[in-house]
Design a protein around this motif. Structure first.
Motif, PDB file in Angstrom:
ATOM      1  N   LEU A 188       1.185  -0.733   0.121  1.00  0.00           N
ATOM      2  CA  LEU A 188      -0.326  -0.235  -0.039  1.00  0.00           C
ATOM      3  C   LEU A 188       0.939   1.354  -0.174  1.00  0.00           C
ATOM      4  O   LEU A 188       2.407   1.610   0.890  1.00  0.00           O
ATOM      5  N   PRO A 189       0.769   2.439  -0.697  1.00  0.00           N
ATOM      6  CA  PRO A 189       1.072   3.659  -0.920  1.00  0.00           C
ATOM      7  C   PRO A 189       1.595   4.364   1.037  1.00  0.00           C
ATOM      8  O   PRO A 189       0.411   4.189   1.334  1.00  0.00           O
ATOM      9  N   ALA A 190       2.828   4.345   0.798  1.00  0.00           N
ATOM     10  CA  ALA A 190       3.258   4.586   2.235  1.00  0.00           C
ATOM     11  C   ALA A 190       2.669   6.420   2.274  1.00  0.00           C
ATOM     12  O   ALA A 190       3.157   7.097   0.737  1.00  0.00           O
ATOM     13  N   ALA A 191       2.650   7.022   3.508  1.00  0.00           N
ATOM     14  CA  ALA A 191       1.590   8.432   3.705  1.00  0.00           C
ATOM     15  C   ALA A 191       3.597   8.702   3.903  1.00  0.00           C
ATOM     16  O   ALA A 191       4.698   8.483   4.382  1.00  0.00           O
ATOM     17  N   GLU A 192       3.779   9.952   3.267  1.00  0.00           N
ATOM     18  CA  GLU A 192       5.276  11.328   3.008  1.00  0.00           C
ATOM     19  C   GLU A 192       5.851  10.652   5.247  1.00  0.00           C
ATOM     20  O   GLU A 192       6.431  10.838   5.105  1.00  0.00           O
ATOM     21  N   TRP A 193       4.637  11.091   5.857  1.00  0.00           N
ATOM     22  CA  TRP A 193       5.553  11.105   7.168  1.00  0.00           C
ATOM     23  C   TRP A 193       6.051   9.801   7.437  1.00  0.00           C
ATOM     24  O   TRP A 193       6.722   9.266   8.841  1.00  0.00           O
ATOM     25  N   TYR A 194       5.350   8.407   7.132  1.00  0.00           N
ATOM     26  CA  TYR A 194       5.699   7.195   7.573  1.00  0.00           C
ATOM     27  C   TYR A 194       7.239   6.590   7.194  1.00  0.00           C
ATOM     28  O   TYR A 194       7.374   6.847   5.896  1.00  0.00           O
TER      29      TYR A 194
END
Length: 241
Positions: A106-112
């Motif tokens: 799944l596409p990761a959030a920028e802050w993850y």
């Protein structure tokens, strides 16, 4: 006269194989526990572990529990129910692996910032997954089949012998299949180390089950006493060992 009749009935029950119905809360609980143990074992199995010259994997301390639970299911509920439990656990373990794969991709959030750790922890190594699932499927099926066949022959007598005999057959098949597929994945490339891996795995798992035979026996008797549909009642408990 009544006591004599009851004694004869008790001996008759002890000489034949009887099983409980799977339609009880007890069965659903042990099934759920088996599935959790196998899923956690699959995650741990991707890590190679050494204790001096002993080679094993990160799931070594969990997997024997699956066979202990399998013994309980086979002894109390019979082969057909055990086979259903094995197939269900197999399917749930495969489903969990698919879920891990989806989570990772799944596409990761920028802050993850935990993507790499997630991949290293839950990323399925497909050969490990295949090895674990095939080993479990074959080993548990043989374990259950041998235990139930022995019970059909000897009835309620000889529980300890059934547990020990079925364990040896099931664990050897499981260990050989798993190690044959998984060895190269965890970095084992030479025959001496591979033999070490197989023997250590088999001896360890079998020894753990043998050591836990008294506990397994007590758990099985606990289930037999409390399952309403189990034909062999507590009145003949003393003959079941």
């Amino acid at each position: 006269m009544g006591e004599k009749t009851a004694s004869i009935s008790s001996r008759s029950q002890a000489s034949r194989a009887v099983f409980a119905s799977a339609g009880s809360p007890y069965f659903s609980t042990v099934l759920a526990l088996m599935a959790v143990v196998v899923i956690l074992s699959n995650i741990g199995a991707a890590k190679g572990v050494t204790f001096g010259s002993i080679v094993t994997d990160g799931g070594f301390f969990l997997f024997p529990l699956a066979y202990i639970i399998g013994d309980v299911i086979s002894e109390v509920y019979g082969f057909k129910v055990a086979r259903r439990a094995i197939i269900t656990t197999f399917a749930l373990a495969a489903f969990s692996t698919a879920c891990f794969w989806i989570m990772i991709h799944l596409p990761a959030a920028e802050w993850y910032d935990g993507q790499e750790a997630l991949e290293r922890t839950l990323g399925p190594v497909w050969l490990i997954v295949l090895a674990s699932l095939l080993g479990f499927l074959v080993g548990q099926t043989l374990n259950s089949w041998v235990l139930v066949k022995m019970k059909e022959r000897f009835g309620e007598r000889g529980l300890v012998g059934r547990l020990m005999g079925s364990t040896g057959v099931g664990e050897f098949a499981d260990t050989l299949i798993f190690c044959s597929i998984a060895a190269t994945v965890i970095g084992i490339t030479d025959m001496p180390t591979f033999i070490n891996y197989v023997l250590v795995g088999f001896v360890y798992k079998t020894a753990v089950e043998f050591l836990f035979v008294p506990v397994t026996t007590l758990v099985i008797r606990w289930f037999k006493r409390r399952e309403p549909s189990y034909a062999f009642g507590p009145q003949a408990e003393g003959t079941a060992a």
